[in-house]
Every structure is written in structure tokens, then in C-alpha cells.
Design an enzyme around this catalytic site. Structure first.
Site, PDB file in Angstrom:
ATOM      1  CE1 TYR A 171      10.761   8.993 -40.750  1.00  0.00           C
ATOM      2  CE2 TYR A 171      10.642   7.954 -42.990  1.00  0.00           C
ATOM      3  CZ  TYR A 171      10.459   9.585 -41.434  1.00  0.00           C
ATOM      4  OH  TYR A 171       9.440  10.031 -42.190  1.00  0.00           O
ATOM      5  CB  SER A 208       7.458   8.123 -45.415  1.00  0.00           C
ATOM      6  OG  SER A 208       8.617   8.332 -45.997  1.00  0.00           O
TER       7      SER A 208
HETATM    8  P1  NDP Z   1      11.128  17.717 -37.619  1.00  0.00           P
HETATM    9  O1  NDP Z   1      12.611  16.806 -37.314  1.00  0.00           O
HETATM   10  O2  NDP Z   1      11.405  19.150 -38.270  1.00  0.00           O
HETATM   11  O3  NDP Z   1       9.765  17.815 -37.039  1.00  0.00           O
HETATM   12  C1  NDP Z   1       9.137  16.493 -35.813  1.00  0.00           C
HETATM   13  C2  NDP Z   1       8.611  16.731 -35.382  1.00  0.00           C
HETATM   14  O4  NDP Z   1       9.078  16.539 -34.420  1.00  0.00           O
HETATM   15  C3  NDP Z   1      10.067  18.465 -34.321  1.00  0.00           C
HETATM   16  O5  NDP Z   1       8.695  18.701 -33.889  1.00  0.00           O
HETATM   17  C4  NDP Z   1      10.298  16.980 -33.074  1.00  0.00           C
HETATM   18  O6  NDP Z   1      10.237  18.087 -31.982  1.00  0.00           O
HETATM   19  C5  NDP Z   1       8.771  16.442 -32.656  1.00  0.00           C
HETATM   20  N1  NDP Z   1       9.281  15.200 -32.294  1.00  0.00           N
HETATM   21  C6  NDP Z   1      10.087  14.229 -32.259  1.00  0.00           C
HETATM   22  N2  NDP Z   1      10.470  13.281 -31.803  1.00  0.00           N
HETATM   23  C7  NDP Z   1       9.750  13.385 -30.354  1.00  0.00           C
HETATM   24  C8  NDP Z   1       9.412  12.732 -29.115  1.00  0.00           C
HETATM   25  N3  NDP Z   1      10.442  11.989 -28.651  1.00  0.00           N
HETATM   26  N4  NDP Z   1       8.412  13.354 -28.740  1.00  0.00           N
HETATM   27  C9  NDP Z   1       7.879  14.886 -28.965  1.00  0.00           C
HETATM   28  N5  NDP Z   1       8.167  15.691 -30.164  1.00  0.00           N
HETATM   29  C10 NDP Z   1       9.425  14.084 -30.925  1.00  0.00           C
HETATM   30  O7  NDP Z   1      10.496  16.881 -38.556  1.00  0.00           O
HETATM   31  P2  NDP Z   1      10.047  17.095 -39.805  1.00  0.00           P
HETATM   32  O8  NDP Z   1       8.724  17.753 -40.129  1.00  0.00           O
HETATM   33  O9  NDP Z   1      10.321  16.973 -41.693  1.00  0.00           O
HETATM   34  O10 NDP Z   1       8.255  15.628 -40.237  1.00  0.00           O
HETATM   35  C11 NDP Z   1       7.035  16.156 -39.627  1.00  0.00           C
HETATM   36  C12 NDP Z   1       6.685  14.318 -40.300  1.00  0.00           C
HETATM   37  O11 NDP Z   1       6.859  14.603 -41.814  1.00  0.00           O
HETATM   38  C13 NDP Z   1       7.731  13.349 -39.518  1.00  0.00           C
HETATM   39  O12 NDP Z   1       6.722  12.706 -39.380  1.00  0.00           O
HETATM   40  C14 NDP Z   1       8.587  12.572 -40.598  1.00  0.00           C
HETATM   41  O13 NDP Z   1       8.376  10.855 -40.456  1.00  0.00           O
HETATM   42  C15 NDP Z   1       7.148  13.085 -41.928  1.00  0.00           C
HETATM   43  N6  NDP Z   1       7.977  12.820 -43.359  1.00  0.00           N
HETATM   44  C16 NDP Z   1       9.249  14.369 -43.328  1.00  0.00           C
HETATM   45  C17 NDP Z   1       9.345  14.471 -44.892  1.00  0.00           C
HETATM   46  C18 NDP Z   1       9.950  15.519 -45.190  1.00  0.00           C
HETATM   47  O14 NDP Z   1      11.167  15.427 -45.995  1.00  0.00           O
HETATM   48  N7  NDP Z   1      10.445  16.424 -44.203  1.00  0.00           N
HETATM   49  C19 NDP Z   1       8.793  13.880 -45.654  1.00  0.00           C
HETATM   50  C20 NDP Z   1       8.340  12.755 -45.622  1.00  0.00           C
HETATM   51  C21 NDP Z   1       7.484  12.826 -44.386  1.00  0.00           C
HETATM   52  P3  NDP Z   1      11.442  19.186 -31.502  1.00  0.00           P
HETATM   53  O15 NDP Z   1      11.325  19.942 -32.655  1.00  0.00           O
HETATM   54  O16 NDP Z   1      11.843  18.607 -30.085  1.00  0.00           O
HETATM   55  O17 NDP Z   1      12.994  17.989 -31.444  1.00  0.00           O
END
Ligand code: NDP
Length: 251
Positions: A170, A157
Site C-alpha cells: 500500500y 497517504s
Molecule cells: P473505503 O475502503 O471506505 O472506500 C474505498 C472505495 O474504493 C470503495 O467505494 C470501494 O468500492 C472502492 N474500490 C476499492 N477497490 C476497487 C476496485 N477494484 N474497483 C473499483 N472500486 C474499488 O476507503 P476510504 O474512503 O477510506 O479511502 C479512499 C481513499 O483515501 C483511498 O485511496 C485510500 O487509500 C485513501 N486514504 C484513506 C485514509 C483513511 O484514513 N480513510 C487515509 C489516507 C488515504 P466498494 O465500496 O465496492 O468496496
């Protein structure tokens, strides 16, 4: 890198694990990798979401994926080792891992960070990735030896390279991810395993909406817009790139 044009068969015969594959960017990456020929292992905590991705891949006629329901909050080293053994037996190879699952936690002043939440965010964003990497490395290394290459991609990020007020645990967790990538990339320098981080930048997902509730999501790129970079890092065209942070978009 968002103008990279992947050949349709870029990931043919490859086996790729995507964590957090049920929603947001991970979901899109899983669908995209499958559409480019990969057998995708869908890991996530909500089975119904993983099943929906499975159904979509099946309906499109792409290689059938596998589903691994797992909550990274509670999983232990033993779970990860067992999983790695299953992958070795079932697939015999692991060409790529996209560490994408992530937890935002609560944005708050540093002094208000709760210890329990610190532990949870660090567990999901850092420790689970460390343990899972350890468990999977033998299979990834062997795959690279036998098939010429393998790719590990961690998700970072902007706040993983430059701290920002109130982004607390985070941000600190993403700095740790960047550090993990650099240490591992250096150790694997003389192998055919490349290790990089990918910072997607502000993207239209549930996580982004919870961090910026007043923002108009329509102003943001979608996960699909970012897929050229996700494909580039997983496929052969990024061979030789290692120890680097790739930024999908400046925002
Ligand atoms: P979302 O919250 O949309 O998706 C996150 C995913 O991770 C979901 O499928 C969620 O599962 C899964 N997850 C969360 N906690 C757990 C856990 N304990 N065990 C298993 N799975 C888990 O996030 P994004 O798609 O936005 O983010 C994806 C990545 O990109 C992350 O690492 C985030 O930090 C990074 N990021 C995102 C940005 C953005 O603007 N969107 C910017 C910078 C970085 P479930 O669906 O079941 O909750």
C-alpha cells in the site's frame, strides 16, 4: 485548507468523475460535488452502493449523476478508452477527476508480502489510475482549453511520502501515485490542467477501521470534515496550483 468556504455554485455545469464513489471518502465527495452543482460520474465496483448515492443526489434535487459500475482490478486499457469515448459523446467535457478508489491489502512484514496481493494492490492503486488518466487526458485537456481549467486529483497517504514498517505494498503504491502526479503535472505545466495529490489523513471509513481495528472511530475526522479541501482542489480557486501534495490533516 479545511476552512475553505466554497460558493454553493462552485462546480455548476462541471462534469466530475469520482472513482470509488460508493463508500467512504469517495461517496462523500460525490455527494458534495453534486451539491455544489456538478454532474458527477460515479465509478465503483458495487452497483448497489452507487445506486444509493445516485438516489440520494436525485432526492436532493442536484444534477442527475451517471453510474459506471467497474472493477478496477479487471479493467483494461480498452475498457478505459471506451469509457472516455462515452463521456465525450454523452457530456462533451470532463472538468475534474478524483482518483479516490483504493485497496489497502494486508499489512505485513516486507518478507511476507504475497506476490498476488502486490499485483492486486498495484493494479487498483496505480496501474488503473495510469491507464484511466491516459484514456481521459484528451477530453480533460480539451475541456481545459474550452472552459479555462480542469483538475486531476490523486489520493495519496502519509505513507506515500514517508515509508512505514508493515505498510508494504500500500505504501509503495502511494509513493508511485505521488510520482505519477509529479511527472504528469510537470508535463502539463503549460496547460490549464492542474494535477495534485490529496492526502486525507486518518479518516473515519471502512478502510481506516480495517487498518486500525483497535482505534475508536469517534476520535477521527469524518469524510464530511474534509470536503472543504476536496472542493478547493476541484474548483476554480485552486487554479495555478499544480504538482503539489495537499495534506488534509497531519494525523
Ligand atoms: P473505503 O475502503 O471506505 O472506500 C474505498 C472505495 O474504493 C470503495 O467505494 C470501494 O468500492 C472502492 N474500490 C476499492 N477497490 C476497487 C476496485 N477494484 N474497483 C473499483 N472500486 C474499488 O476507503 P476510504 O474512503 O477510506 O479511502 C479512499 C481513499 O483515501 C483511498 O485511496 C485510500 O487509500 C485513501 N486514504 C484513506 C485514509 C483513511 O484514513 N480513510 C487515509 C489516507 C488515504 P466498494 O465500496 O465496492 O468496496
Amino acid at each position: 485548507m479545511l476552512d475553505y468556504q466554497a460558493p454553493q455554485d462552485l462546480l455548476k455545469d462541471k462534469v466530475i468523475l469520482v472513482t470509488g464513489a460508493g463508500d467512504g471518502i469517495g461517496r462523500e465527495a460525490a455527494l458534495t460535488y453534486a451539491a455544489h452543482g456538478a454532474t458527477v460520474i460515479l465509478l465503483g465496483r458495487t452497483s448497489a452502493k452507487l445506486e444509493a448515492v445516485y438516489d440520494q443526489i436525485e432526492a436532493a434535487g442536484h444534477p442527475l449523476p451517471a453510474i459506471v459500475p467497474m472493477d478496477l482490478k479487471g479493467a483494461t486499457a480498452a475498457h478505459y478508452r471506451g469509457m472516455a469515448e462515452t463521456f465525450a459523446q454523452q457530456f462533451g467535457r470532463l472538468d475534474g477527476v478524483l482518483f479516490n478508489a483504493g485497496l489497502l491489502g494486508t499489512l505485513s512484514p516486507f518478507e511476507h508480502i504475497q506476490e498476488q496481493e502486490w499485483d492486486e494492490v498495484m493494479q487498483v492503486n496505480v496501474k488503473s489510475e495510469f491507464l484511466l488518466t491516459q484514456a481521459l487526458l484528451p477530453l480533460v485537456r480539451q475541456t481545459a482549453k474550452e472552459h479555462g481549467e480542469a483538475s486531476i486529483v490523486y489520493t495519496s497517504s502519509s505513507v506515500g511520502r514517508k515509508g512505514r514498517a508493515y505498510w508494504g505494498t500500500y505504501a509503495i503504491s502511494k509513493f508511485a501515485v505521488e510520482g505519477m502526479m509529479e511527472v504528469l503535472a510537470d508535463e502539463l505545466e503549460n496547460t490549464r490542467v492542474r494535477v495534485n495529490t490529496l492526502n486525507p489523513g486518518g479518516t473515519r471509513t471502512r478502510m481506516r477501521a480495517s487498518a486500525f481495528p483497535a482505534e475508536d472511530p469517534q476520535t477521527l475526522k469524518t469524510p464530511a470534515d474534509l470536503m472543504p479541501l476536496y472542493l478547493y482542489l476541484m474548483g476554480r480557486d485552486s487554479q495555478g496550483q499544480t504538482g503539489r501534495t495537499f495534506v488534509a490533516q497531519p494525523k
